[in-house]
Design a protein around this motif. Structure first.
Motif, PDB file in Angstrom:
ATOM      1  N   GLU A 168       0.855  -1.179   0.000  1.00  0.00           N
ATOM      2  CA  GLU A 168       0.000   0.000   0.000  1.00  0.00           C
ATOM      3  C   GLU A 168       0.896   1.235   0.000  1.00  0.00           C
ATOM      4  OE1 GLU A 168      -3.378   0.291  -0.032  1.00  0.00           O
ATOM      5  OE2 GLU A 168      -3.467  -1.865  -0.387  1.00  0.00           O
ATOM      6  N   GLU A 186      -5.409   7.207 -11.111  1.00  0.00           N
ATOM      7  CA  GLU A 186      -6.738   6.846 -11.636  1.00  0.00           C
ATOM      8  C   GLU A 186      -6.604   6.268 -13.044  1.00  0.00           C
ATOM      9  OE1 GLU A 186      -9.188  10.261 -12.314  1.00  0.00           O
ATOM     10  OE2 GLU A 186     -11.036   9.154 -11.958  1.00  0.00           O
ATOM     11  N   GLU A 197      -5.379   2.899 -13.003  1.00  0.00           N
ATOM     12  CA  GLU A 197      -6.282   2.024 -12.237  1.00  0.00           C
ATOM     13  C   GLU A 197      -5.563   1.351 -11.067  1.00  0.00           C
ATOM     14  OE1 GLU A 197      -8.052  -0.646 -15.057  1.00  0.00           O
ATOM     15  OE2 GLU A 197      -9.349   0.910 -15.889  1.00  0.00           O
ATOM     16  N   LEU A 198      -4.752   2.139 -10.364  1.00  0.00           N
ATOM     17  CA  LEU A 198      -4.014   1.609  -9.218  1.00  0.00           C
ATOM     18  C   LEU A 198      -4.952   1.447  -8.023  1.00  0.00           C
ATOM     19  CD1 LEU A 198      -0.705   3.705  -9.409  1.00  0.00           C
ATOM     20  CD2 LEU A 198      -1.127   1.380 -10.251  1.00  0.00           C
ATOM     21  N   LYS A 199      -4.909   0.293  -7.410  1.00  0.00           N
ATOM     22  CA  LYS A 199      -5.748   0.010  -6.243  1.00  0.00           C
ATOM     23  C   LYS A 199      -4.969   0.155  -4.939  1.00  0.00           C
ATOM     24  CE  LYS A 199      -9.007  -1.274  -9.100  1.00  0.00           C
ATOM     25  NZ  LYS A 199     -10.091  -0.318  -9.433  1.00  0.00           N
ATOM     26  N   ASN A 200      -3.685   0.323  -5.043  1.00  0.00           N
ATOM     27  CA  ASN A 200      -2.827   0.355  -3.846  1.00  0.00           C
ATOM     28  C   ASN A 200      -2.263   1.742  -3.590  1.00  0.00           C
ATOM     29  OD1 ASN A 200      -1.178   0.338  -6.144  1.00  0.00           O
ATOM     30  ND2 ASN A 200       0.548  -0.560  -5.011  1.00  0.00           N
ATOM     31  N   TYR A 201      -2.954   2.779  -4.067  1.00  0.00           N
ATOM     32  CA  TYR A 201      -2.401   4.141  -3.960  1.00  0.00           C
ATOM     33  C   TYR A 201      -3.415   5.077  -3.302  1.00  0.00           C
ATOM     34  CZ  TYR A 201      -0.352   8.609  -5.304  1.00  0.00           C
ATOM     35  OH  TYR A 201       0.199   9.857  -5.280  1.00  0.00           O
ATOM     36  N   SER A 202      -2.918   5.903  -2.388  1.00  0.00           N
ATOM     37  CA  SER A 202      -3.795   6.899  -1.767  1.00  0.00           C
ATOM     38  C   SER A 202      -2.968   8.087  -1.271  1.00  0.00           C
ATOM     39  CB  SER A 202      -4.583   6.288  -0.602  1.00  0.00           C
ATOM     40  OG  SER A 202      -3.691   5.771   0.364  1.00  0.00           O
ATOM     41  N   TYR A 254     -13.826  10.332  -5.359  1.00  0.00           N
ATOM     42  CA  TYR A 254     -12.421   9.879  -5.439  1.00  0.00           C
ATOM     43  C   TYR A 254     -11.966   9.296  -4.101  1.00  0.00           C
ATOM     44  CZ  TYR A 254     -12.668  12.734  -9.611  1.00  0.00           C
ATOM     45  OH  TYR A 254     -13.055  13.254 -10.816  1.00  0.00           O
ATOM     46  N   GLN A 263     -11.569   6.416  -3.077  1.00  0.00           N
ATOM     47  CA  GLN A 263     -10.622   5.283  -3.102  1.00  0.00           C
ATOM     48  C   GLN A 263      -9.170   5.750  -2.992  1.00  0.00           C
ATOM     49  OE1 GLN A 263     -12.339   6.429  -5.724  1.00  0.00           O
ATOM     50  NE2 GLN A 263     -11.376   5.940  -7.696  1.00  0.00           N
ATOM     51  N   ARG A 300      -9.169   5.290   4.139  1.00  0.00           N
ATOM     52  CA  ARG A 300      -8.714   3.899   3.993  1.00  0.00           C
ATOM     53  C   ARG A 300      -8.009   3.379   5.246  1.00  0.00           C
ATOM     54  NH1 ARG A 300      -6.516   3.028  -2.144  1.00  0.00           N
ATOM     55  NH2 ARG A 300      -5.563   1.222  -1.134  1.00  0.00           N
TER      56      ARG A 300
END
Length: 368
Positions: free
Chosen positions: A139, A162, A165-170, A298, A300, A306
């Motif tokens: 993460e 975005e 399509e990264l799911k491990n970024y915040s 946004y 996510q 998170r």
């Protein structure tokens, strides 16, 4: 556009300095005191100190550093939360270098890194997106700190994450806005000012018109200026001219890069991704609508949604950074300055940051 060599030319700077001193003398003759000006931007604070102008002008113009250093204005509880965030497992924390050595209540991010936490110094928010792409099993969290100068780049990083399509970024957003804090300062009445040296970098994004509220709501003038010695002196000179003529205005003395409307592309990015949010400021409490956070669509990419972080009340010290960023005292008035607090062993963020008032005084004005 004049070259940087011209803008830092010693002969031209001396000539400009003499002109400012003469005009400041007229001010003193007219009002019986020296003019008091605040430079809002931390980069201006460092430029005034490094160029020697703050020292040369001290008997003629009182220059006060304001709340324009993003690291310095971040409140202690937020810093503790960022440090705790790094303690979580399977995480990579990305931050700009200034934040690494800012002390929390117990440790700093540097201490956490030394203890084995994966904390990486980046030079652009886009670097953090690349790290997330290269570490899909981790993460990756970007510490999103900054004023309007930096915030558009944070949104660019989010847009890139975005797109990929990264799911491990915040992003852990702790952003600050200039207008609300300037209003808070003026509304408090704590510090008496004759005018503002307005931030050049922030003005590139927001534009000259964004400071019209100074005249319309507070009847106080400001001049947007650059960072070279001749530019700094020109800004002071034009501000003194307004004061002597009893005029209220906002002038753009940095027209090569600052436009009336600002950077519309950057402003569009801010409106697309972010919304206003109440932010906590060091030494100033919560200022309504003084920061920007991600819009719900946004979420996510919103690290504060998170990850659960809970910190107690910060440890109290004798550090007076809160008063320094409000322009109430000089660093030398803090009992810790150059004693318990030095760049090697900082107690407060103003001594750590490259835009910090204490760091500027320590490096260029100590003992004066």
């Amino acid at each position: 556009m004049e070259s940087l060599e011209t803008l830092s030319d010693p002969a031209l700077a001396r000539q400009s300095l003499e002109a400012v001193v003469e005009l400041a003398g007229e001010f003193k003759k007219k009002f019986g005191r020296v003019p008091v000006l605040m430079e809002v931007c931390g980069s201006h604070t460092m430029a005034f100190a490094k160029s020697g102008l703050k020292t040369r002008l001290k008997d003629h113009v009182r220059l006060i550093a304001g709340p324009g250093c993003p690291v310095c204005v971040t409140d202690q509880k937020s810093i503790d939360a960022m440090i705790q965030l790094a303690e979580g497992s399977n995480r990579i924390l990305c931050t700009f270098g200034d934040m690494m050595r800012v002390p929390g209540s117990k440790v700093s991010l540097m201490n956490s890194k030394t203890d084995g936490k994966d904390i990486r110094v980046i030079y652009s928010p886009l670097d953090s997106v690349k790290i997330a792409e290269e570490n899909p099993d981790k993460e990756v969290i970007l510490l999103g700190i900054g004023f309007e100068t930096t915030i558009p780049i944070l949104t660019l990083a989010i847009r890139e994450a975005e797109r990929k399509e990264l799911k491990n970024y915040s992003v852990w957003m702790t952003t600050k806005l200039v207008e609300p804090v300037m209003r808070a300062l003026l509304d408090s009445g704590e510090v008496k000012l004759d005018g503002f040296i307005l931030p050049g970098h922030v003005s590139v994004v927001l534009g000259k018109k964004s400071f019209d509220f100074l005249v319309e709501d507070y009847q106080i003038s400001g001049v947007i200026t650059g960072f070279e010695p001749v530019q700094l002196l020109s800004g002071i000179y034009k501000l003194l001219e307004l004061l002597l003529e009893n005029k209220f205005d906002v002038l753009n003395d940095y027209p090569s890069v600052v436009k009336d409307e600002g950077n519309l592309t950057a402003q569009k990015l801010l409106k697309q991704y972010l919304r206003l949010h109440d932010e906590d400021w060091r030494g100033m409490g919560t200022i309504p609508g003084s920061g920007l956070v991600l819009k719900e669509e946004y979420a996510q990419f919103d690290a504060k949604k998170r990850y659960e972080v809970s910190v107690g009340e910060p440890r109290k010290t004798k550090c007076r950074c809160g008063e320094i960023i409000r322009g109430l005292i000089n660093p030398e008035s803090c009992v810790l300055f150059n004693k318990g607090c030095t760049p090697a062993h900082p107690i407060g963020p103003c001594m750590v940051s490259t835009e910090g008032t204490c760091a500027a005084h320590y490096q260029y004005m100590r003992g004066e």
